[in-house]
Every structure is written in C-alpha cells, then in structure tokens.
Write a protein that holds these residues in place. Structure first.
Motif, PDB file in Angstrom:
ATOM      1  N   VAL A 232      12.048  -2.124  21.134  1.00 35.56           N
ATOM      2  CA  VAL A 232      13.498  -2.249  20.961  1.00 35.56           C
ATOM      3  C   VAL A 232      13.823  -3.162  19.796  1.00 35.56           C
ATOM      4  O   VAL A 232      13.299  -4.279  19.702  1.00 35.56           O
ATOM      5  CB  VAL A 232      14.156  -2.805  22.243  1.00 35.56           C
ATOM      6  N   CYS A 233      14.693  -2.703  18.908  1.00 31.88           N
ATOM      7  CA  CYS A 233      15.202  -3.525  17.827  1.00 31.88           C
ATOM      8  C   CYS A 233      16.201  -4.523  18.408  1.00 31.88           C
ATOM      9  O   CYS A 233      17.057  -4.156  19.215  1.00 31.88           O
ATOM     10  CB  CYS A 233      15.877  -2.651  16.776  1.00 31.88           C
ATOM     11  N   ASP A 234      16.078  -5.790  18.032  1.00 36.44           N
ATOM     12  CA  ASP A 234      16.979  -6.813  18.555  1.00 36.44           C
ATOM     13  C   ASP A 234      18.359  -6.650  17.938  1.00 36.44           C
ATOM     14  O   ASP A 234      18.536  -6.757  16.722  1.00 36.44           O
ATOM     15  CB  ASP A 234      16.425  -8.203  18.244  1.00 36.44           C
ATOM     16  N   LYS A 235      19.345  -6.380  18.787  1.00 39.45           N
ATOM     17  CA  LYS A 235      20.723  -6.227  18.324  1.00 39.45           C
ATOM     18  C   LYS A 235      21.567  -7.445  18.667  1.00 39.45           C
ATOM     19  O   LYS A 235      22.797  -7.399  18.641  1.00 39.45           O
ATOM     20  CB  LYS A 235      21.331  -4.969  18.953  1.00 39.45           C
ATOM     21  N   GLY A 236      20.882  -8.536  19.021  1.00 44.10           N
ATOM     22  CA  GLY A 236      21.589  -9.769  19.274  1.00 44.10           C
ATOM     23  C   GLY A 236      22.256  -9.849  20.628  1.00 44.10           C
ATOM     24  O   GLY A 236      23.115 -10.690  20.855  1.00 44.10           O
ATOM     25  N   SER A 237      21.848  -8.955  21.556  1.00 43.92           N
ATOM     26  CA  SER A 237      22.465  -8.968  22.879  1.00 43.92           C
ATOM     27  C   SER A 237      21.410  -8.809  23.956  1.00 43.92           C
ATOM     28  O   SER A 237      20.456  -8.041  23.798  1.00 43.92           O
ATOM     29  CB  SER A 237      23.495  -7.846  23.013  1.00 43.92           C
ATOM     30  N   ASP A 238      21.539  -9.550  25.039  1.00 47.73           N
ATOM     31  CA  ASP A 238      20.628  -9.436  26.171  1.00 47.73           C
ATOM     32  C   ASP A 238      21.153  -8.483  27.229  1.00 47.73           C
ATOM     33  O   ASP A 238      20.613  -8.400  28.326  1.00 47.73           O
ATOM     34  CB  ASP A 238      20.392 -10.807  26.805  1.00 47.73           C
ATOM     35  N   VAL A 239      22.228  -7.748  26.906  1.00 45.92           N
ATOM     36  CA  VAL A 239      22.827  -6.819  27.862  1.00 45.92           C
ATOM     37  C   VAL A 239      22.919  -5.440  27.216  1.00 45.92           C
ATOM     38  O   VAL A 239      23.389  -5.295  26.095  1.00 45.92           O
ATOM     39  CB  VAL A 239      24.244  -7.279  28.286  1.00 45.92           C
ATOM     40  N   MET A 240      22.432  -4.403  27.930  1.00 45.25           N
ATOM     41  CA  MET A 240      22.536  -3.031  27.435  1.00 45.25           C
ATOM     42  C   MET A 240      23.968  -2.556  27.582  1.00 45.25           C
ATOM     43  O   MET A 240      24.589  -2.717  28.634  1.00 45.25           O
ATOM     44  CB  MET A 240      21.614  -2.097  28.224  1.00 45.25           C
ATOM     45  N   SER A 241      24.504  -1.945  26.545  1.00 42.99           N
ATOM     46  CA  SER A 241      25.841  -1.362  26.637  1.00 42.99           C
ATOM     47  C   SER A 241      25.756  -0.079  27.440  1.00 42.99           C
ATOM     48  O   SER A 241      24.706   0.573  27.492  1.00 42.99           O
ATOM     49  CB  SER A 241      26.385  -1.077  25.237  1.00 42.99           C
ATOM     50  N   PRO A 242      26.837   0.345  28.095  1.00 47.04           N
ATOM     51  CA  PRO A 242      26.819   1.538  28.953  1.00 47.04           C
ATOM     52  C   PRO A 242      26.374   2.794  28.228  1.00 47.04           C
ATOM     53  O   PRO A 242      25.769   3.681  28.823  1.00 47.04           O
ATOM     54  CB  PRO A 242      28.267   1.639  29.433  1.00 47.04           C
ATOM     55  N   ASP A 243      26.665   2.892  26.914  1.00 52.09           N
ATOM     56  CA  ASP A 243      26.332   4.111  26.188  1.00 52.09           C
ATOM     57  C   ASP A 243      25.028   3.996  25.390  1.00 52.09           C
ATOM     58  O   ASP A 243      24.671   4.875  24.630  1.00 52.09           O
ATOM     59  CB  ASP A 243      27.477   4.480  25.230  1.00 52.09           C
ATOM     60  N   GLU A 244      24.318   2.897  25.580  1.00 53.96           N
ATOM     61  CA  GLU A 244      23.077   2.707  24.836  1.00 53.96           C
ATOM     62  C   GLU A 244      21.965   3.534  25.461  1.00 53.96           C
ATOM     63  O   GLU A 244      21.726   3.462  26.664  1.00 53.96           O
ATOM     64  CB  GLU A 244      22.690   1.224  24.833  1.00 53.96           C
ATOM     65  N   ASP A 245      21.277   4.321  24.629  1.00 59.03           N
ATOM     66  CA  ASP A 245      20.198   5.194  25.102  1.00 59.03           C
ATOM     67  C   ASP A 245      18.864   4.594  24.702  1.00 59.03           C
ATOM     68  O   ASP A 245      18.564   4.489  23.515  1.00 59.03           O
ATOM     69  CB  ASP A 245      20.362   6.591  24.492  1.00 59.03           C
ATOM     70  N   GLU A 246      18.071   4.180  25.678  1.00 59.75           N
ATOM     71  CA  GLU A 246      16.779   3.569  25.393  1.00 59.75           C
ATOM     72  C   GLU A 246      15.675   4.351  26.062  1.00 59.75           C
ATOM     73  O   GLU A 246      15.735   4.642  27.255  1.00 59.75           O
ATOM     74  CB  GLU A 246      16.750   2.110  25.882  1.00 59.75           C
ATOM     75  N   ARG A 247      14.659   4.691  25.288  1.00 57.25           N
ATOM     76  CA  ARG A 247      13.530   5.446  25.815  1.00 57.25           C
ATOM     77  C   ARG A 247      12.675   4.563  26.725  1.00 57.25           C
ATOM     78  O   ARG A 247      12.536   3.367  26.499  1.00 57.25           O
ATOM     79  CB  ARG A 247      12.680   5.967  24.657  1.00 57.25           C
ATOM     80  N   ALA A 248      12.085   5.164  27.758  1.00 56.32           N
ATOM     81  CA  ALA A 248      11.143   4.455  28.625  1.00 56.32           C
ATOM     82  C   ALA A 248       9.718   4.769  28.172  1.00 56.32           C
ATOM     83  O   ALA A 248       9.421   5.853  27.667  1.00 56.32           O
ATOM     84  CB  ALA A 248      11.336   4.881  30.072  1.00 56.32           C
TER      85      ALA A 248
END
Length: 426
Positions: A232-248
């Motif tokens: 994961v690229c650090d976007k400066g937030s420790d909380v995932m946004s509702p629309d953020e799509d992250e692969r497992a």
C-alpha cells in the motif's frame, strides 16, 4: 550408498496421512501447507521431531547414549512419518554396526539405489544422515518423473534461468540424526534424449543442499516497531475511505513454515504470494543499507524450485530510524533491476522502493519479508507486526487491535485479515 552387512526392511505402505489442527487463520494446517507446496512440485517431510530417550534406558547398541535413537523411538518416528507423509518409501535407522568401518565415511548425504527385479525392489533416492544432529535437506531431481511408495508419479514443478526452463521435483526433508529417509523411486518406462532408456539413477541429474539445522533460540522474540503493509502506498491516513479499493494478498508461509522457514535466520519471516511486478513500498521510515537486484548473485537470473537456487535471490534491506532499538527489514525475491532507491537513501513508510518478483528458490511469485536486530549474516529473525488501518477487513473479522501478525493461510490487506479472498479482490 556403501553396502551394508544385512538388509533392513522398509516401511509399511498402508499408513494414511493425518490432519492436525493448527491455530492459524481459516483451515490452514500442516497437511494443508504441505499440499499447497506439493502442487508446485515441492514434497515436504519434516520427519525430525523431539524424541527424548527414557532415563537410564539402553539404546539399540546396548549402551546408555542420549544422542542415539532407540528401537522404540525409531518405531514411533517411522509410524508418524508414514502417517504424515504417506508418499515416503520408508524411514530407517542408521546403525554403524551394519556397516564396515571403512564404508561409513563414504556414505553420501544423498544416496541412490537402482531397481532390482529379483528382489522386487524398485530402488530409491535416499537422504542419509549419519551424524548426531538434525539436518535440513533440499534435494532436486531434474528432467525425469519419480514415484511415491505406491508407484504413483509425484507432482513436479519447474526451475529456470536466463537460458532455459526445466522440469524438476524437489524434496524438503527435516532428517533426524542417524536416520535414512527413502523418498522416491524412478518411474519405469522413461526415455532420455535420443530415445535412450532410463535404467539407472546414474543417468539422472540430482542437486542438493544439505546442512545442519540451526534452530531459533528465542522464538518469542518480538520487536515493538509496527510495520507498514508493503503493498500500500502511504496516503497519509490510517483510515480506509469507504470507496477505497485495496487488493488482498495471500500469506503462503509464516512463522516456522515448512517450506523454508526452519532456520534461525528466517523463522519469523512472512511470505505473501503476489503477481510479478507488484509495487512494493517501504514498511518503515529508515535508510537503505543493501540493494541486490542484479538477478540472484551469479550474474544470471534463476527462479523455481531447484535446490541450486537457494542462495541466488534478489533483495533490499532497510535500517529503521530508531537508535533505541535497532531493526533491519529485508524484502527478498524482488524483480531484477526494479529498485528505485539505492544504498544510503532515506525512505519513508509507504514510499515505492521496488517491485515483487520470483528470483531465487521460489515455487511461485512472492515476496519474503523478514526483520532482524542486526544486519549480520548470522542474525536471527524477530517477530514483527503490521500497523492496522481501520476499514473493511477489521470490521468483517471483528479484529480491533492496532496491529496484526500475518499468518499462513489468510488473505490480508492493510486493515488485517479479510474473511475471504473474493471479498477484497472482487
């Protein structure tokens, strides 16, 4: 192998494998882990296990010697091996009295015996441990098919370098002291190049890496530094946004894994299966102290399951910026010439540093991640945790701690364990 004075019997063919419950995520068990790597051509037999002689009991040779395996212990080990590894031809005690003294020193780590029709012996490939210590043995058979105790062809895999890809089958055996482990036989009716019939092990190329097992002496050693999830690229937030799509990503091997995590130097390592070229980001704030992405150390890139690939990996090592508690983190099997940083560079958590690959001993594309308290070659690993980002995964699995340890058999995002692979990768 040197000739013995008398012939010993091999193990029963009727024992069946037994599944043991493991405290890991989902249904990952020792047997499931072995089956996972079996499909990639790696056949695992962790035959060695604690076997303490009874106090004041005499061993096979009639002497009190705690370094020997007694007859009753061998019988226990044999039964367990045939149950857990039903493909093995057998397990046999090495008894020096069965050999002429001049022959013992000549017994190789990996021995071969050809088929004998008169004795209905199919012949076999054997790991021979005549020492007083447990050994870990990686043995690769190239270009031919081999069979289990029932004559069934064992699943093979491949190995490759810059010039060719070859078929091969690899055996990984944790072999107890004074023990022979008979692994496989040649499949009958095979032909080599130019239509030459395969009649003897002498016609087969076999490579091995055999060394004493260096066990980790502090398996509960854990460093308090929390790692950034490297995908994961650090976007400066420790909380995932509702629309953020992250692969497992699937954790294919974790602490004390049966494929390669036997040694003090990789006991706590974590492997994540991932496609070639997956972007890898720095798990720490620190400094680049080592970069090796030239193709595996010999000037040419190797990949796959051959034992000869064991020390031919690509890697990058980072030193954490923490003077109070030294920590070094290494990412291994990275793609050749993919590093975008160099030695001496400062890096921040979540910064792109390289891409994943499959260089070295690598049954499938993956990244191997390990942490150490020093950068010395003989340094032992230390357990580490990933800092959890709040979001979908933690909500689905009920995990609420601020950090997690990845365990084999689970799918992970930066938020931790996800309930199923499809939930995160849909």
């Amino acid at each position: 192998m040197a000739k013995r004075k008398s012939k010993s019997k091999r193990g029963s063919k009727k024992s069946q494998s037994q599944v043991f419950t493991a405290a890991t995520c989902q249904v990952w068990t020792p047997q499931v882990e072995r089956e996972y790597y079996k499909r990639l051509g790696c056949h695992i037999a962790t035959v060695a296990r604690p076997l303490s002689p009874r106090k004041n009991s005499k061993d096979t040779w009639g002497r009190n010697d705690p370094t020997r395996i007694t007859c009753s212990q061998l019988d226990e080990l044999h039964r367990a091996a045939q149950r857990d590894y039903p493909w093995l031809i057998g397990v046999e005690l090495f008894d020096p009295s069965d050999y002429f003294p001049e022959d013992i020193a000549a017994i190789p780590d990996v021995a071969m015996s050809d088929a004998c029709e008169e004795e209905e012996d199919p012949g076999c490939l054997t790991v021979a441990n005549t020492s007083n210590e447990t050994k870990i043995c990686f043995v690769t058979v190239f270009d031919v098919d081999v069979c289990d105790v029932n004559g069934q062809t064992l699943t093979g895999g491949t190995t490759s370098d810059s010039t060719a890809t070859r078929k091969c089958t690899t055996f990984i055996v944790l072999c107890p002291r004074h023990t022979f482990v008979h692994m496989c036989s040649l499949r009958p009716g095979q032909y080599l190049a130019s239509n030459v019939p395969l009649e003897s092990w002498a016609q087969v190329e076999i490579k091995s890496d055999v060394q004493p097992l260096s066990r980790h002496l502090e398996i509960d050693d854990e460093h308090p530094y929390l790692m950034h999830f490297p995908f994961v690229c650090d976007k400066g937030s420790d909380v995932m946004s509702p629309d953020e799509d992250e692969r497992a990503y699937f954790c294919s091997q974790s602490e004390h894994g049966q494929l390669t995590h036997y040694f003090a130097g990789n006991h706590h390592a974590i492997d994540f299966a991932c496609p070639m070229g997956t972007m890898l980001h720095s798990p720490v704030d620190g400094t680049v102290v080592q970069v090796n992405d030239t193709g595996g150390g010999e000037g040419h890139e190797v990949s796959g399951i051959a034992a000869t690939n064991m020390f031919q990996w690509n890697s990058i090592m980072l030193r954490v910026d923490d003077d109070q508690s030294p920590l070094f983190v290494e990412l291994v099997h990275i793609q050749t010439k993919s590093c975008v940083v160099k030695c001496g560079d400062k890096v921040r958590r979540g910064q792109l540093i390289c891409r994943s690959g499959s260089v070295g001993f690598s049954p499938e594309p993956h990244v191997h991640m390990a942490a150490y308290r020093s950068a010395e070659n003989a340094a032992a690993t230390v357990r580490f945790r990933f800092k959890r980002r709040a979001g979908r995964a933690s909500e689905e699995t009920g995990e609420s701690s601020r950090a997690f340890v990845a365990m084999a058999g689970g799918w992970y995002t930066s938020s931790g364990l996800v309930s199923e692979e499809t939930d995160a990768n849909k």
